[in-house]
Design a protein around this motif. Sequence first.
Motif, mmCIF file in Angstrom:
data_model
loop_
_atom_site.group_PDB
_atom_site.id
_atom_site.type_symbol
_atom_site.label_atom_id
_atom_site.label_comp_id
_atom_site.label_asym_id
_atom_site.label_seq_id
_atom_site.Cartn_x
_atom_site.Cartn_y
_atom_site.Cartn_z
ATOM 1 N N ALA A 81 0.816 -1.221 0.000
ATOM 2 C CA ALA A 81 0.000 0.000 0.000
ATOM 3 C C ALA A 81 0.852 1.276 0.000
ATOM 4 C CB ALA A 81 -0.917 -0.002 1.219
ATOM 5 N N THR A 82 0.292 2.313 -0.582
ATOM 6 C CA THR A 82 0.895 3.645 -0.559
ATOM 7 C C THR A 82 0.265 4.434 0.586
ATOM 8 O OG1 THR A 82 1.091 3.570 -2.952
ATOM 9 C CG2 THR A 82 1.258 5.752 -1.930
ATOM 10 N N PRO A 83 1.065 4.883 1.573
ATOM 11 C CA PRO A 83 0.499 5.528 2.767
ATOM 12 C C PRO A 83 -0.220 6.824 2.444
ATOM 13 C CG PRO A 83 2.848 5.068 3.035
ATOM 14 C CD PRO A 83 2.529 4.814 1.600
ATOM 15 N N ALA A 84 -1.273 7.122 3.216
ATOM 16 C CA ALA A 84 -2.012 8.368 3.000
ATOM 17 C C ALA A 84 -2.295 9.110 4.315
ATOM 18 C CB ALA A 84 -3.325 8.072 2.280
ATOM 19 N N TRP A 85 -2.943 8.441 5.278
ATOM 20 C CA TRP A 85 -3.386 9.121 6.496
ATOM 21 C C TRP A 85 -3.047 8.273 7.711
ATOM 22 C CZ3 TRP A 85 -7.957 7.431 3.458
ATOM 23 C CH2 TRP A 85 -8.171 8.245 2.335
ATOM 24 N N PHE A 86 -2.979 8.935 8.881
ATOM 25 C CA PHE A 86 -2.837 8.150 10.113
ATOM 26 C C PHE A 86 -3.481 8.841 11.299
ATOM 27 C CE2 PHE A 86 0.885 9.881 12.630
ATOM 28 C CZ PHE A 86 1.317 10.863 11.748
ATOM 29 N N THR A 87 -3.823 8.031 12.317
ATOM 30 C CA THR A 87 -4.335 8.552 13.593
ATOM 31 C C THR A 87 -3.347 8.176 14.691
ATOM 32 O OG1 THR A 87 -5.595 6.532 13.979
ATOM 33 C CG2 THR A 87 -6.756 8.344 12.892
ATOM 34 N N LEU A 88 -3.405 8.912 15.787
ATOM 35 C CA LEU A 88 -2.432 8.732 16.872
ATOM 36 C C LEU A 88 -3.136 8.779 18.220
ATOM 37 C CD1 LEU A 88 0.488 8.873 18.112
ATOM 38 C CD2 LEU A 88 0.292 11.360 17.887
ATOM 39 N N SER A 89 -3.154 7.671 18.932
ATOM 40 C CA SER A 89 -3.691 7.670 20.299
ATOM 41 C C SER A 89 -2.538 7.526 21.268
ATOM 42 C CB SER A 89 -4.678 6.519 20.479
ATOM 43 O OG SER A 89 -5.811 6.772 19.683
ATOM 44 N N LEU A 90 -2.368 8.563 22.078
ATOM 45 C CA LEU A 90 -1.191 8.662 22.951
ATOM 46 C C LEU A 90 -1.616 8.540 24.400
ATOM 47 C CD1 LEU A 90 1.076 11.772 22.253
ATOM 48 C CD2 LEU A 90 1.790 9.392 22.505
ATOM 49 N N THR A 91 -0.959 7.682 25.152
ATOM 50 C CA THR A 91 -1.123 7.695 26.609
ATOM 51 C C THR A 91 0.201 8.171 27.192
ATOM 52 O OG1 THR A 91 -2.667 5.858 26.451
ATOM 53 C CG2 THR A 91 -1.747 6.313 28.619
ATOM 54 N N LEU A 92 0.137 9.266 27.933
ATOM 55 C CA LEU A 92 1.358 9.908 28.437
ATOM 56 C C LEU A 92 1.323 9.980 29.966
ATOM 57 C CD1 LEU A 92 1.510 13.055 26.092
ATOM 58 C CD2 LEU A 92 3.001 11.042 25.993
ATOM 59 N N PRO A 93 2.474 9.707 30.594
ATOM 60 C CA PRO A 93 2.528 9.837 32.056
ATOM 61 C C PRO A 93 2.469 11.302 32.498
ATOM 62 C CG PRO A 93 4.651 9.085 31.173
ATOM 63 C CD PRO A 93 3.712 9.169 30.015
ATOM 64 N N ALA A 94 2.959 12.213 31.633
ATOM 65 C CA ALA A 94 2.951 13.645 31.979
ATOM 66 C C ALA A 94 3.016 14.446 30.689
ATOM 67 C CB ALA A 94 4.158 13.981 32.849
ATOM 68 N N ALA A 95 2.587 15.700 30.737
ATOM 69 C CA ALA A 95 2.650 16.552 29.543
ATOM 70 C C ALA A 95 3.995 17.269 29.520
ATOM 71 C CB ALA A 95 1.501 17.550 29.561
ATOM 72 N N ASP A 96 5.022 16.570 29.108
ATOM 73 C CA ASP A 96 6.382 17.111 29.076
ATOM 74 C C ASP A 96 6.631 17.733 27.705
ATOM 75 O OD1 ASP A 96 9.126 17.410 28.693
ATOM 76 O OD2 ASP A 96 9.611 15.692 29.971
ATOM 77 N N GLU A 97 6.756 19.065 27.705
ATOM 78 C CA GLU A 97 6.829 19.796 26.450
ATOM 79 C C GLU A 97 8.047 19.405 25.597
ATOM 80 O OE1 GLU A 97 5.959 24.396 25.344
ATOM 81 O OE2 GLU A 97 5.871 23.769 27.425
ATOM 82 N N LYS A 98 9.174 19.249 26.269
ATOM 83 C CA LYS A 98 10.405 18.875 25.557
ATOM 84 C C LYS A 98 10.265 17.501 24.918
ATOM 85 C CE LYS A 98 14.659 20.629 27.527
ATOM 86 N NZ LYS A 98 15.288 20.352 28.817
#
Length: 314
Positions: A81-98
């Motif tokens: 397949a030729t890639p087109a779109w993606f979704t991202l579900s993130l579980t994070l321990p903290a909102a670390d900007e860096k």
Amino acid sequence: MKLNEFEIIENFFAQQPIHRDDVVLGIGDDGAIVNSPANQAIVITTDTLLSGTHFPVNTSAYDIGYKSLAVNLSDLAAMGATPAWFTLSLTLPAADEKWLLEFCRGLFALAKKYNLQLIGGDITRGPLSITIGAHGFTPPKQALTRSHAKPGDLIYVTNSLGDAAVGLLLQQKKISIPSHFHEYFLKHLNQPEPRIEVGEQLRQIAHATIDISDGLTADLGHILKQSDVGALVYCEQIPLSAAMQESVSFDIAILFALTGGDDYELCFTAPPDKKNLLKNFSCIGIITEEKKLDLRMKNGTSFQGTLDGYKHFL
Ligand code: ADP
Ligand code: MG
């Protein structure tokens, strides 16, 4: 600084550098809207990466971003397949900007290369986990699968195997390797190159295809089971990198190549009359009617290593 969920979405994920014409509505609503292209089948895949399970806890944020997308693109590659779109579900321990900045840098570096747009996702708090869903196109009836290998097909792999397994042991500080090879092995572990162009090229050529995420024997095993066939693999024909050959003995290199995970090269079968089109790849064996996997050595014996046999050598 503590960011809330909406600030994270706004500051990091909505700022992506990719804008496709077929995305009618991207991040920001209850769902995304895309225009499906005329006369194309859509291939859909998803993979979750858990910290400490799918990558060592000391992996950099850049590499986590890159690899999370790469393993999903590798599945699209295996389907042709030729890639087109993606979704991202993130579980994070903290909102670390860096951390988020670096994660996005790795993620979007690869997305940009394949013109792949992030169209939505989710954010929750908890132990670090990344789930990506990726979507791509193939012309109708040309997607590649695991289930059409035929006796007499030749078996190929796209590149050297086992390098990521060495990278994993290096990152875990469980192996000693000449220092000038460290970068090479770690790159194979953390920034695998999804074989998208190869997958596209194999449409209408390969009979069966899989990406090697769990090791050649395990993944070729899936092709054999789902195609109801067996295989004869000539172990000495499995390509090994120069770095691998210079770092460990041949016996251990073969163990890494056969059983090491995370390489994300493709393994595919194709009829012998396609041989001329496949000169860039390594032919490692042949599909047989007898439903077993025979790992043959040059001296006529069968390879006897166990799945984690290499641990005994370290
Ligand atoms: P809802 O509560 O309706 O599911 P959310 O508040 O979770 O919506 O998300 C708002 C918007 O942001 C949605 O369009 C969603 O797809 C998008 N989004 C949320 N998290 C991410 C993420 N990690 N990456 C990309 N888009 C995201
Ligand atoms: Mg909603």
